[in-house]
Design a protein around this motif. Structure first.
Motif, PDB file in Angstrom:
ATOM      1  N   ARG A 107       0.854  -1.182   0.000  1.00 12.17           N
ATOM      2  CA  ARG A 107       0.000   0.000   0.000  1.00 12.17           C
ATOM      3  C   ARG A 107       0.892   1.234   0.000  1.00 12.17           C
ATOM      4  N   ARG A 121       0.135   7.249  -7.386  1.00 13.09           N
ATOM      5  CA  ARG A 121       0.324   5.853  -7.800  1.00 13.09           C
ATOM      6  C   ARG A 121       0.517   5.720  -9.304  1.00 13.09           C
ATOM      7  N   LYS A 122      -0.239   6.507 -10.045  1.00 11.41           N
ATOM      8  CA  LYS A 122      -0.147   6.450 -11.510  1.00 11.41           C
ATOM      9  C   LYS A 122       1.277   6.728 -11.983  1.00 11.41           C
ATOM     10  N   ILE A 154       3.591   3.835 -11.266  1.00  9.45           N
ATOM     11  CA  ILE A 154       3.379   2.757 -12.247  1.00  9.45           C
ATOM     12  C   ILE A 154       4.093   3.092 -13.554  1.00  9.45           C
ATOM     13  N   THR A 205       3.575  -3.619 -13.067  1.00 12.72           N
ATOM     14  CA  THR A 205       2.830  -3.578 -11.798  1.00 12.72           C
ATOM     15  C   THR A 205       1.346  -3.476 -12.147  1.00 12.72           C
ATOM     16  N   ASN A 206       0.494  -3.614 -11.159  1.00 12.15           N
ATOM     17  CA  ASN A 206      -0.933  -3.392 -11.431  1.00 12.15           C
ATOM     18  C   ASN A 206      -1.662  -2.976 -10.170  1.00 12.15           C
ATOM     19  N   ILE A 207      -2.856  -2.383 -10.384  1.00  5.84           N
ATOM     20  CA  ILE A 207      -3.619  -1.832  -9.261  1.00  5.84           C
ATOM     21  C   ILE A 207      -4.615  -2.868  -8.749  1.00  5.84           C
ATOM     22  N   THR A 232      -3.406   0.422  -3.216  1.00  2.00           N
ATOM     23  CA  THR A 232      -2.647  -0.822  -3.415  1.00  2.00           C
ATOM     24  C   THR A 232      -1.887  -0.843  -4.732  1.00  2.00           C
ATOM     25  N   LEU A 233      -0.804  -1.580  -4.707  1.00  2.00           N
ATOM     26  CA  LEU A 233      -0.012  -1.787  -5.919  1.00  2.00           C
ATOM     27  C   LEU A 233       0.587  -3.192  -5.859  1.00  2.00           C
TER      28      LEU A 233
END
Ligand code: PLP
Length: 372
Positions: free
Chosen positions: A288, A295-296, A299, A309-311, A343-344
């Motif tokens: 987290r 977050r974007k 990524i 990676t993904n959400i 989250t990631l």
């Protein structure tokens, strides 16, 4: 030099290749001995009487809903923080998924929020062991007993996870596992319906095979069934994967522990905590990020370094079709939404090398530094 690091990767060796080749040579590509062998091994691994192989986890969930006789007008309480298939399987039979918010630490359905969702229409609880973390099954089973509800476990991410020393998938009336290539073990596509209930097992077997009865003819159909059969190549792959499962789970745990060690001191990152009385089966590695971190951007920067990676996961209730069908809106499940926005999932697979883990952690640290 590390070029690209995928989000996940199956762990396949010569044994799997040989087993699939043997099936191809045998000429029996469906309805053969490999499916039966795979089912027997899986039932004994989990510790259930019956296991029925199907061609996806989603198909398995659908068969559970159908075998329990859930239909239009019925409600099933489940988690909004899941892969969409868990809630969709309820809708396939015209029943309604009713979400209860999740716990901030378990990321699973919060047992304390289930009872307020129970109505006269409620028939079942579909508990999802998300990210391989078992739900608080004692509390869920008590609520179910008190209100005479069936419990189905979506254990698609939780093979060999444990709650109080007991395996996920052995608490409810039925449970489902999945073998898509990003799961702990894979059959390409595939799933398994586990139960101790003879009726559910025979219903699942009939419905996966066009409504045919075990002892009936090929062209005799007792129910409107489906073709949800697992093929022999996939089953052969599954058998070999099961032989390695213990090692696979140990290797995945070791990767997760290395990540934990590296990441626990990075500012802005929270690692998923250990939950009392449970043993996680490591499916994905999720962190987290603090609210102030974009977050974007993280990524994008990791992508530029070759890191996928993904959400994991967007809230189900905020998917366009769920908003349209049920009128859900932002703010309906605040814990789920808060978790979801932070989250990631980092690259995570059985054979992940130390240098790959180090590379991901180093680049993540740099990306967070830039964003702060
Ligand atoms: C993988 C998964 C499923 C089933 O997926 P399939 O791709 O149909 O095998 C269902 N629920 C959850 C939570 C999953 O992670």
């Amino acid at each position: 030099m590390i070029k690209t690091i995928p989000l996940s990767k199956p762990f396949i060796g010569e044994e799997e290749m040989n087993a699939v080749r043997d099936v191809l040579r045998s000429g029996q590509l469906s309805l053969g001995p490999k499916v039966i062998e795979f089912e027997k091994m899986f039932a004994s691994l989990i510790g259930v009487k019956y296991a029925a192989a199907v061609n996806s986890g989603t198909a398995g969930l659908h068969l559970c809903i159908k075998a329990l006789g859930l239909k239009e007008g019925d409600e099933v309480i489940t988690s909004p923080f899941s892969f969409i298939a868990s809630a969709n399987s309820i809708i396939y039979e015209g029943a309604k998924p009713v979400f209860a918010d999740i716990g901030e630490n378990t990321l699973n359905i919060d047992p304390g929020k289930i009872e307020e969702k129970i109505t006269k229409k409620t028939k079942a609880i579909l508990a999802v062991h998300i990210f391989g973390q078992p739900c608080e099954m004692d509390k869920i089973m008590n609520i179910a007993k008190k209100h005479s509800l069936a419990v189905i476990e979506d254990a698609c991410e939780a093979v060999c996870a444990e709650y109080k020393g007991r395996k996920a998938g052995t608490f409810g009336i039925a449970s489902v596992f999945a073998f898509y290539p990003n799961k702990q073990i894979t059959t390409g596509e595939g799933g398994m319906v586990c139960t101790n209930d003879e009726k559910i097992h025979s219903a699942a077997k009939m419905l996966r095979n066009q409504g045919r009865k075990e002892d009936g003819g090929w062209l005799s159909h007792e129910a409107i069934g489906y073709n949800y059969r697992l093929n022999e190549m996939s089953a052969a792959l599954g058998v070999e994967q099961l032989k390695k499962l213990k090692k696979i789970l140990e290797m995945r745990e070791a990767v997760a522990e290395k990540y934990n060690e590296k990441l626990k001191h990075i500012k802005g990152v929270t690692i998923l905590g250990k939950i009392k009385d449970t043993k996680r089966s490591w499916f994905v590695y999720v962190i987290r990020l603090d609210k102030n971190i974009d977050r974007k951007k993280i990524i994008e920067q990791l992508k530029a370094e070759g890191i996928s990676t993904n959400i994991y996961l967007p809230p189900i209730h905020l998917q366009p079709i769920y908003k349209k069908m049920f009128g859900y809106k932002e703010g309906d499940f605040p814990v789920c939404e808060r978790v979801s926005s932070s989250t990631l999932a980092l690259p995570f697979y059985t054979q992940m090398a130390d240098e790959e883990i180090n590379y991901v952690c180093e680049k993540l640290k740099i990306a967070i530094g830039k964003s702060g």
